[in-house]
Design a protein around this motif. Structure first.
Motif, PDB file in Angstrom:
ATOM      1  N   SER A   1     -11.650  25.921  -2.317  1.00 54.05           N
ATOM      2  CA  SER A   1     -11.148  24.590  -1.289  1.00 54.05           C
ATOM      3  C   SER A   1     -10.997  23.614  -0.490  1.00 54.05           C
ATOM      4  CB  SER A   1     -10.105  22.751  -2.481  1.00 54.05           C
ATOM      5  OG  SER A   1      -9.493  22.572  -1.629  1.00 54.05           O
ATOM      6  N   LEU A   2     -10.009  24.111   0.640  1.00 52.22           N
ATOM      7  CA  LEU A   2      -9.685  24.766   1.956  1.00 52.22           C
ATOM      8  C   LEU A   2     -10.889  25.115   2.556  1.00 52.22           C
ATOM      9  CD1 LEU A   2      -6.428  26.019   2.254  1.00 52.22           C
ATOM     10  CD2 LEU A   2      -6.969  23.371   1.755  1.00 52.22           C
ATOM     11  N   ARG A   3     -11.118  25.908   2.119  1.00 51.54           N
ATOM     12  CA  ARG A   3     -12.779  25.927   2.896  1.00 51.54           C
ATOM     13  C   ARG A   3     -13.735  25.246   3.121  1.00 51.54           C
ATOM     14  NH1 ARG A   3     -13.661  30.267   0.161  1.00 51.54           N
ATOM     15  NH2 ARG A   3     -11.739  31.556   0.598  1.00 51.54           N
ATOM     16  N   SER A   4     -13.922  24.966   2.083  1.00 52.11           N
ATOM     17  CA  SER A   4     -14.698  24.349   1.699  1.00 52.11           C
ATOM     18  C   SER A   4     -14.561  22.538   2.775  1.00 52.11           C
ATOM     19  CB  SER A   4     -15.102  23.305   0.427  1.00 52.11           C
ATOM     20  OG  SER A   4     -16.200  22.575   0.101  1.00 52.11           O
ATOM     21  N   MET A   5     -13.460  22.065   2.835  1.00 55.18           N
ATOM     22  CA  MET A   5     -13.197  21.392   3.563  1.00 55.18           C
ATOM     23  C   MET A   5     -13.261  21.619   4.938  1.00 55.18           C
ATOM     24  SD  MET A   5      -8.811  19.535   4.089  1.00 55.18           S
ATOM     25  CE  MET A   5      -8.878  20.924   4.175  1.00 55.18           C
ATOM     26  N   VAL A   6     -12.831  22.265   5.350  1.00 56.42           N
ATOM     27  CA  VAL A   6     -13.530  22.727   7.121  1.00 56.42           C
ATOM     28  C   VAL A   6     -14.507  22.684   7.459  1.00 56.42           C
ATOM     29  CG1 VAL A   6     -12.860  24.504   8.745  1.00 56.42           C
ATOM     30  CG2 VAL A   6     -11.123  24.279   7.228  1.00 56.42           C
ATOM     31  N   ARG A   7     -15.543  23.890   6.511  1.00 56.76           N
ATOM     32  CA  ARG A   7     -16.710  23.549   6.706  1.00 56.76           C
ATOM     33  C   ARG A   7     -17.377  21.966   6.698  1.00 56.76           C
ATOM     34  NH1 ARG A   7     -18.164  28.651   2.298  1.00 56.76           N
ATOM     35  NH2 ARG A   7     -17.813  30.172   4.305  1.00 56.76           N
ATOM     36  N   THR A   8     -16.678  21.256   5.865  1.00 56.28           N
ATOM     37  CA  THR A   8     -17.641  19.548   5.897  1.00 56.28           C
ATOM     38  C   THR A   8     -17.477  19.064   7.398  1.00 56.28           C
ATOM     39  OG1 THR A   8     -16.936  19.921   3.543  1.00 56.28           O
ATOM     40  CG2 THR A   8     -17.294  17.863   5.138  1.00 56.28           C
TER      41      THR A   8
ATOM     42  N   ALA B   1     -11.276  17.318  13.712  1.00 54.93           N
ATOM     43  CA  ALA B   1     -11.892  19.242  13.136  1.00 54.93           C
ATOM     44  C   ALA B   1     -10.892  19.788  13.590  1.00 54.93           C
ATOM     45  CB  ALA B   1     -13.030  18.859  13.267  1.00 54.93           C
ATOM     46  N   GLN B   2     -10.601  19.896  15.006  1.00 56.03           N
ATOM     47  CA  GLN B   2      -9.711  20.994  15.383  1.00 56.03           C
ATOM     48  C   GLN B   2      -8.490  21.267  15.062  1.00 56.03           C
ATOM     49  OE1 GLN B   2      -9.662  20.113  19.448  1.00 56.03           O
ATOM     50  NE2 GLN B   2     -11.078  22.048  20.281  1.00 56.03           N
ATOM     51  N   PRO B   3      -7.531  20.010  14.834  1.00 59.63           N
ATOM     52  CA  PRO B   3      -6.203  20.592  13.801  1.00 59.63           C
ATOM     53  C   PRO B   3      -6.262  21.393  12.364  1.00 59.63           C
ATOM     54  CG  PRO B   3      -6.614  18.380  14.048  1.00 59.63           C
ATOM     55  CD  PRO B   3      -7.220  19.068  15.189  1.00 59.63           C
ATOM     56  N   ILE B   4      -7.551  20.352  11.884  1.00 61.23           N
ATOM     57  CA  ILE B   4      -7.415  20.923  10.632  1.00 61.23           C
ATOM     58  C   ILE B   4      -8.034  22.585  10.877  1.00 61.23           C
ATOM     59  CG2 ILE B   4      -9.400  21.100   8.336  1.00 61.23           C
ATOM     60  CD1 ILE B   4      -9.091  17.856   9.311  1.00 61.23           C
ATOM     61  N   MET B   5      -9.101  22.836  10.931  1.00 54.10           N
ATOM     62  CA  MET B   5      -9.110  24.117  11.791  1.00 54.10           C
ATOM     63  C   MET B   5      -8.545  25.241  11.837  1.00 54.10           C
ATOM     64  SD  MET B   5     -13.025  23.153  13.752  1.00 54.10           S
ATOM     65  CE  MET B   5     -13.917  24.527  14.101  1.00 54.10           C
TER      66      MET B   5
ATOM     67  N   ASN C   1      -3.998  29.681  10.160  1.00 54.65           N
ATOM     68  CA  ASN C   1      -2.686  29.647  10.175  1.00 54.65           C
ATOM     69  C   ASN C   1      -2.675  29.965   8.541  1.00 54.65           C
ATOM     70  OD1 ASN C   1      -1.937  29.503  12.707  1.00 54.65           O
ATOM     71  ND2 ASN C   1      -1.536  27.286  12.307  1.00 54.65           N
ATOM     72  N   LYS C   2      -3.106  29.936   8.309  1.00 51.54           N
ATOM     73  CA  LYS C   2      -2.945  29.668   6.234  1.00 51.54           C
ATOM     74  C   LYS C   2      -4.423  30.981   5.708  1.00 51.54           C
ATOM     75  CE  LYS C   2      -2.315  25.193   4.937  1.00 51.54           C
ATOM     76  NZ  LYS C   2      -2.919  23.672   4.841  1.00 51.54           N
ATOM     77  N   GLY C   3      -4.850  31.356   6.889  1.00 55.72           N
ATOM     78  CA  GLY C   3      -5.305  33.238   6.826  1.00 55.72           C
ATOM     79  C   GLY C   3      -6.431  32.588   5.937  1.00 55.72           C
ATOM     80  N   ILE C   4      -7.532  31.710   5.727  1.00 50.46           N
ATOM     81  CA  ILE C   4      -8.731  30.945   5.389  1.00 50.46           C
ATOM     82  C   ILE C   4      -9.703  31.756   5.837  1.00 50.46           C
ATOM     83  CG2 ILE C   4     -10.042  29.289   4.255  1.00 50.46           C
ATOM     84  CD1 ILE C   4      -7.924  29.308   3.077  1.00 50.46           C
ATOM     85  N   PHE C   5      -9.827  31.351   7.485  1.00 44.88           N
ATOM     86  CA  PHE C   5     -11.116  31.834   8.519  1.00 44.88           C
ATOM     87  C   PHE C   5     -10.018  32.495   9.549  1.00 44.88           C
ATOM     88  CE2 PHE C   5     -12.869  27.954   6.854  1.00 44.88           C
ATOM     89  CZ  PHE C   5     -13.839  28.577   6.716  1.00 44.88           C
ATOM     90  N   SER C   6     -10.543  33.206  10.205  1.00 40.40           N
ATOM     91  CA  SER C   6     -10.190  34.461  11.193  1.00 40.40           C
ATOM     92  C   SER C   6     -10.320  33.437  12.183  1.00 40.40           C
ATOM     93  CB  SER C   6     -10.888  35.652  10.960  1.00 40.40           C
ATOM     94  OG  SER C   6     -12.373  35.616  12.010  1.00 40.40           O
ATOM     95  N   LYS C   7      -9.069  33.785  13.290  1.00 42.05           N
ATOM     96  CA  LYS C   7      -8.749  33.522  13.995  1.00 42.05           C
ATOM     97  C   LYS C   7     -10.258  32.781  15.230  1.00 42.05           C
ATOM     98  CE  LYS C   7      -5.976  35.917  17.706  1.00 42.05           C
ATOM     99  NZ  LYS C   7      -5.867  35.609  18.063  1.00 42.05           N
ATOM    100  N   ASN C   8     -10.919  34.274  14.978  1.00 42.33           N
ATOM    101  CA  ASN C   8     -11.991  34.650  16.319  1.00 42.33           C
ATOM    102  C   ASN C   8     -13.350  33.968  15.527  1.00 42.33           C
ATOM    103  OD1 ASN C   8     -10.254  36.335  18.270  1.00 42.33           O
ATOM    104  ND2 ASN C   8     -11.416  37.833  17.055  1.00 42.33           N
ATOM    105  N   LYS C   9     -13.257  33.594  14.212  1.00 38.62           N
ATOM    106  CA  LYS C   9     -14.700  32.828  13.951  1.00 38.62           C
ATOM    107  C   LYS C   9     -14.192  31.710  13.744  1.00 38.62           C
ATOM    108  CE  LYS C   9     -16.536  31.038   9.730  1.00 38.62           C
ATOM    109  NZ  LYS C   9     -17.800  31.120   9.992  1.00 38.62           N
ATOM    110  N   ILE C  10     -12.718  30.107  14.327  1.00 36.57           N
ATOM    111  CA  ILE C  10     -12.782  29.485  14.551  1.00 36.57           C
ATOM    112  C   ILE C  10     -12.453  29.119  15.387  1.00 36.57           C
ATOM    113  CG2 ILE C  10     -10.760  27.475  14.779  1.00 36.57           C
ATOM    114  CD1 ILE C  10     -12.643  28.189  11.540  1.00 36.57           C
ATOM    115  N   ALA C  11     -12.166  29.886  16.952  1.00 37.17           N
ATOM    116  CA  ALA C  11     -11.995  29.943  18.017  1.00 37.17           C
ATOM    117  C   ALA C  11     -13.226  29.784  19.093  1.00 37.17           C
ATOM    118  CB  ALA C  11     -11.361  30.993  18.943  1.00 37.17           C
TER     119      ALA C  11
END
Length: 87
Positions: free
Chosen positions: A23-30, A54-58, A63-73
């Motif tokens: 659910s969290l992964r889907s929200m970020v992708r949206t 979008a930035q704070p959500i990403m 921090n929750k471990g949903i995505f890696s730091k480098n991918k979001i950066a």
């Protein structure tokens, strides 16, 4: 199938966690898609505002471990570059 009570509980917990993470992964992708749509529309102000939302959500997804730091950066960097490149 899990046999002991403890392993059955672990299976339940893992499934609940998997659904929550999905659910969290889907929200970020949206939110990422909303930024991309704003960029494609050509409205620089709307794109910048969408990125600002979008930035704070990403970041929280990292921090929750949903995505890696480098991918979001990398995603934030590319979106920011595309917004700056707009006329």
């Amino acid at each position: 199938m899990a046999n002991s009570a403890g392993s059955r509980k672990r299976a339940r917990q893992a499934e609940k966690r998997r659904q929550h993470n999905a659910s969290l992964r889907s929200m970020v992708r949206t939110y990422i898609k909303k930024v991309a749509a704003a960029i494609d529309s050509g409205d620089k102000a709307a794109a910048a505002e969408a990125l600002k939302v979008a930035q704070p959500i990403m970041d929280s997804s990292v921090n929750k471990g949903i995505f890696s730091k480098n991918k979001i950066a990398r995603s934030k960097s590319r979106m920011n570059a595309r917004i700056k490149a707009m006329a």
